[in-house]
Design a protein around this motif. Structure first.
Motif: not given
Length: 349
Positions: A257-259, A295-299
């Protein structure tokens, strides 16, 4: 990095006592044997496979551990492709290295879509699966959707060809499990595990990748099989109770959650919640567990179309960086050195 390598080396050099407990060397500690490691790779399409390979690169870079030495590999859909290549010693996490250009080309060919329309693509793919899912209730909504979707038109042969060319077959040790779903009954089938049907490895991997409504189901011994992700995205619960000391689970389509803010978060958060009880089951069985999720740019790189072949290099590079950063967290280095701990950080990446 050196501290984490030392902690992991310490864990992997411990001895296993009779009954499965892991101990340090010494009198009465049992016959010497390194700790056992499991590797669970979830589904995620073309970009998901790129994320998994990048994440494995991050694990190797940060810990020095070789995923090919895993005692049990469990692969679902895209994860089945990477698991089979890993078990075969193909080192898919090095795919972006200049000397591995041949593997990169082979993976791109495997991601080529070859439509082969049939009349079966004009109606429910599996009325039997629909009926079973309706009787089973809301928890089986994914199976309902899989059965309602028409039978896919795209051949899985390019995937089977990749495995046929890059792997020599099932490992003799039985350490590779490939997860698929029976398209009629909805039952999860674990190819490679004792008591399951015994197709050739390329056929099993193709079946695990057969996304309903996109890929054509794969026939094995007269039955149709589709993507193992129809059951759950990673099928992490399969390793609960197995004689493992440490489990890495890589799940490219879920995020804590939040990522994954924006349009991605509902599906990613739902799949994260689906994974949580399975993670608890593994930890309660006595294994240390590290769950890695985008988590981060990969999403954003994976986006809403994980079947796209665009930006796969960016996906892999981002995954490697994110995983290395995650493994440096004090809570994770402690997890590699200490006893299993049940806390929320076990499910973050």
């Amino acid at each position: 990095m050196s501290g984490l390598v030392e902690r992991l080396a310490n864990l992997l050099s411990r001895t296993r006592a009779p009954g499965g407990a892991t101990t340090g060397p010494g009198p009465g500690s049992g016959s010497p044997a390194r700790a056992r490691v499991g590797l669970v790779l979830g589904g995620g399409g073309v970009r998901g496979a790129s994320w998994i390979m990048g994440a494995l690169h991050g694990i190797v870079a940060e810990t020095g551990w070789d995923p090919a030495t895993a005692d049990l590999l469990v692969g679902t859909s895209a994860g089945a492709v990477v698991a089979a290549l890993t078990a075969a010693g193909a080192r898919p996490w090095d795919v972006l290295a200049p000397e591995r250009e041949d593997l990169l080309r082979a993976l791109m060919v495997a991601a080529t879509f070859r439509p082969e329309p049939t009349l079966r693509g004009l109606w429910f793919g599996s009325p039997a699966l629909v009926a079973g899912a309706l009787r089973a209730g809301p928890a089986h909504a994914m199976k309902l959707v899989a059965g309602v979707l028409p039978e896919g038109w795209v051949s899985t042969e390019p995937i089977a060809h990749l495995i046929r060319e890059r792997a020599v077959g099932w490992p003799s040790s039985g350490r590779l499990w490939v997860v698929a779903t029976d398209y009629e009954s909805g039952e999860r089938v674990v190819f490679g595990r004792a008591g399951s049907p015994e197709p050739d490895l390329p056929v099993a991997v193709a079946a695990s990748c057969a996304i309903p409504g996109f890929y054509r189901p794969v026939r094995i011994a007269g039955r149709r099989y589709v993507d193992g992700g129809v059951h759950t995205g990673a099928n992490l619960d399969l390793v609960a109770g197995e004689a493992l000391d440490l489990v890495f689970c890589l799940n490219p389509l879920s995020s804590r959650p939040g990522a994954a803010r924006g349009v991605h978060w509902p599906v990613r958060a739902l799949l994260h919640q689906q994974l949580a009880p399975q993670a608890r089951a593994v930890e309660e069985s006595g294994a240390r567990l590290i769950v890695l999720e985008p988590d981060g740019p990969s999403v954003g790189h994976i986006g809403l179309n994980p079947m796209s072949r665009r930006r796969i290099e960016e996906v892999g590079l981002a995954a490697s960086a994110e995983v290395q950063a995650y493994l440096r967290r004090p809570s994770i280095t402690a997890r590699l050195a200490g006893p299993p701990v049940l806390d929320s950080d076990a499910h973050r990446s």
